[in-house]
Structures are given as C-alpha cells and as structure tokens.
Design a protein around this motif. Structure first.
Motif, mmCIF file in Angstrom:
data_model
loop_
_atom_site.group_PDB
_atom_site.id
_atom_site.type_symbol
_atom_site.label_atom_id
_atom_site.label_comp_id
_atom_site.label_asym_id
_atom_site.label_seq_id
_atom_site.Cartn_x
_atom_site.Cartn_y
_atom_site.Cartn_z
ATOM 1 N N GLY A 31 27.253 -22.724 34.470
ATOM 2 C CA GLY A 31 25.879 -22.238 34.570
ATOM 3 C C GLY A 31 25.779 -20.734 34.408
ATOM 4 N N ARG A 32 24.642 -20.325 33.910
ATOM 5 C CA ARG A 32 24.334 -18.900 33.793
ATOM 6 C C ARG A 32 22.959 -18.683 34.390
ATOM 7 N NH1 ARG A 32 24.490 -17.742 27.694
ATOM 8 N NH2 ARG A 32 23.341 -19.674 27.754
ATOM 9 N N SER A 33 22.751 -17.517 34.913
ATOM 10 C CA SER A 33 21.448 -17.225 35.489
ATOM 11 C C SER A 33 20.435 -16.994 34.369
ATOM 12 C CB SER A 33 21.517 -15.985 36.378
ATOM 13 O OG SER A 33 21.727 -14.829 35.594
ATOM 14 N N LYS A 34 19.178 -17.014 34.732
ATOM 15 C CA LYS A 34 18.112 -16.812 33.751
ATOM 16 C C LYS A 34 18.229 -15.422 33.125
ATOM 17 C CE LYS A 34 13.141 -17.283 33.217
ATOM 18 N NZ LYS A 34 11.890 -17.631 33.875
ATOM 19 N N ALA A 35 18.597 -14.431 33.920
ATOM 20 C CA ALA A 35 18.742 -13.071 33.414
ATOM 21 C C ALA A 35 19.862 -12.990 32.385
ATOM 22 C CB ALA A 35 19.020 -12.116 34.570
ATOM 23 N N GLU A 36 20.963 -13.690 32.630
ATOM 24 C CA GLU A 36 22.064 -13.686 31.675
ATOM 25 C C GLU A 36 21.660 -14.344 30.359
ATOM 26 O OE1 GLU A 36 24.887 -15.741 34.071
ATOM 27 O OE2 GLU A 36 25.906 -13.898 34.668
ATOM 28 N N ARG A 37 20.946 -15.482 30.444
ATOM 29 C CA ARG A 37 20.496 -16.158 29.224
ATOM 30 C C ARG A 37 19.517 -15.284 28.454
ATOM 31 N NH1 ARG A 37 19.834 -20.556 32.823
ATOM 32 N NH2 ARG A 37 17.592 -20.306 32.668
ATOM 33 N N LEU A 38 18.617 -14.629 29.151
ATOM 34 C CA LEU A 38 17.633 -13.766 28.505
ATOM 35 C C LEU A 38 18.306 -12.581 27.827
ATOM 36 C CD1 LEU A 38 14.675 -13.150 27.983
ATOM 37 C CD2 LEU A 38 14.611 -11.946 30.153
ATOM 38 N N ARG A 39 19.278 -11.963 28.519
ATOM 39 C CA ARG A 39 19.985 -10.825 27.939
ATOM 40 C C ARG A 39 20.746 -11.244 26.689
ATOM 41 N NH1 ARG A 39 24.381 -9.444 31.392
ATOM 42 N NH2 ARG A 39 25.523 -10.749 29.968
ATOM 43 N N GLU A 40 21.390 -12.396 26.729
ATOM 44 C CA GLU A 40 22.132 -12.875 25.569
ATOM 45 C C GLU A 40 21.201 -13.154 24.394
ATOM 46 O OE1 GLU A 40 24.714 -16.754 24.516
ATOM 47 O OE2 GLU A 40 25.282 -15.679 26.348
ATOM 48 N N ALA A 41 20.035 -13.729 24.664
ATOM 49 C CA ALA A 41 19.069 -13.994 23.594
ATOM 50 C C ALA A 41 18.553 -12.693 22.991
ATOM 51 C CB ALA A 41 17.911 -14.820 24.140
ATOM 52 N N GLN A 42 18.318 -11.686 23.831
ATOM 53 C CA GLN A 42 17.854 -10.395 23.328
ATOM 54 C C GLN A 42 18.924 -9.723 22.477
ATOM 55 O OE1 GLN A 42 16.783 -8.470 26.988
ATOM 56 N NE2 GLN A 42 14.651 -9.161 26.877
ATOM 57 N N GLU A 43 20.180 -9.818 22.886
ATOM 58 C CA GLU A 43 21.261 -9.223 22.102
ATOM 59 C C GLU A 43 21.399 -9.926 20.755
ATOM 60 O OE1 GLU A 43 24.727 -9.411 24.542
ATOM 61 O OE2 GLU A 43 24.092 -7.747 25.811
ATOM 62 N N ALA A 44 21.265 -11.252 20.736
ATOM 63 C CA ALA A 44 21.355 -12.001 19.484
ATOM 64 C C ALA A 44 20.207 -11.624 18.549
ATOM 65 C CB ALA A 44 21.347 -13.503 19.773
ATOM 66 N N GLU A 45 19.007 -11.472 19.100
ATOM 67 C CA GLU A 45 17.856 -11.077 18.289
ATOM 68 C C GLU A 45 18.045 -9.664 17.728
ATOM 69 O OE1 GLU A 45 14.197 -11.194 16.373
ATOM 70 O OE2 GLU A 45 15.438 -12.789 17.210
#
Length: 58
Positions: A31-45
């Motif tokens: 599992g990953r926290s919501k903040a981690e998922r959001l940060r990863e999505a922002q970095e990918a974008e």
C-alpha cells in the motif's frame, strides 16, 4: 448455564477476521498513501510534459 452460540455466525466472523488480517498485511507490504500516489502521478505528468516539449516535429 453457558450461552448458546450459533456456529455458522461464529465461522463467518472468524473468516471475516482472517480476511481483514490478510488485507492489512497486504496493505502494509504494497500500500501507498494518497500523498505518495498523488506525488508519483504529478512526477509522471511532469516527465511526460518535459518529453513532449522536446519532441521533434515531423
């Protein structure tokens, strides 16, 4: 006198408890926290935008 217990209900409750334990273990491992998922999505974008900006027009 002892309390009457419905065995079917007890088995279902035990199964729920075991499934919850397994789910908690998986969440701890994968599992990953919501903040981690959001940060990863922002970095990918950001990476996608950067690469698109350097793409050659043909």
């Amino acid at each position: 006198m002892s309390k009457i217990v419905n065995l079917r209900t007890t088995r279902k409750q035990m199964a729920r408890t075991q499934k919850q334990r397994a789910a908690d273990a998986n969440a701890a491992l994968h599992g990953r926290s919501k903040a981690e998922r959001l940060r990863e999505a922002q970095e990918a974008e950001k990476l996608r935008v950067h690469l698109d900006a350097h793409r050659r027009k043909t």
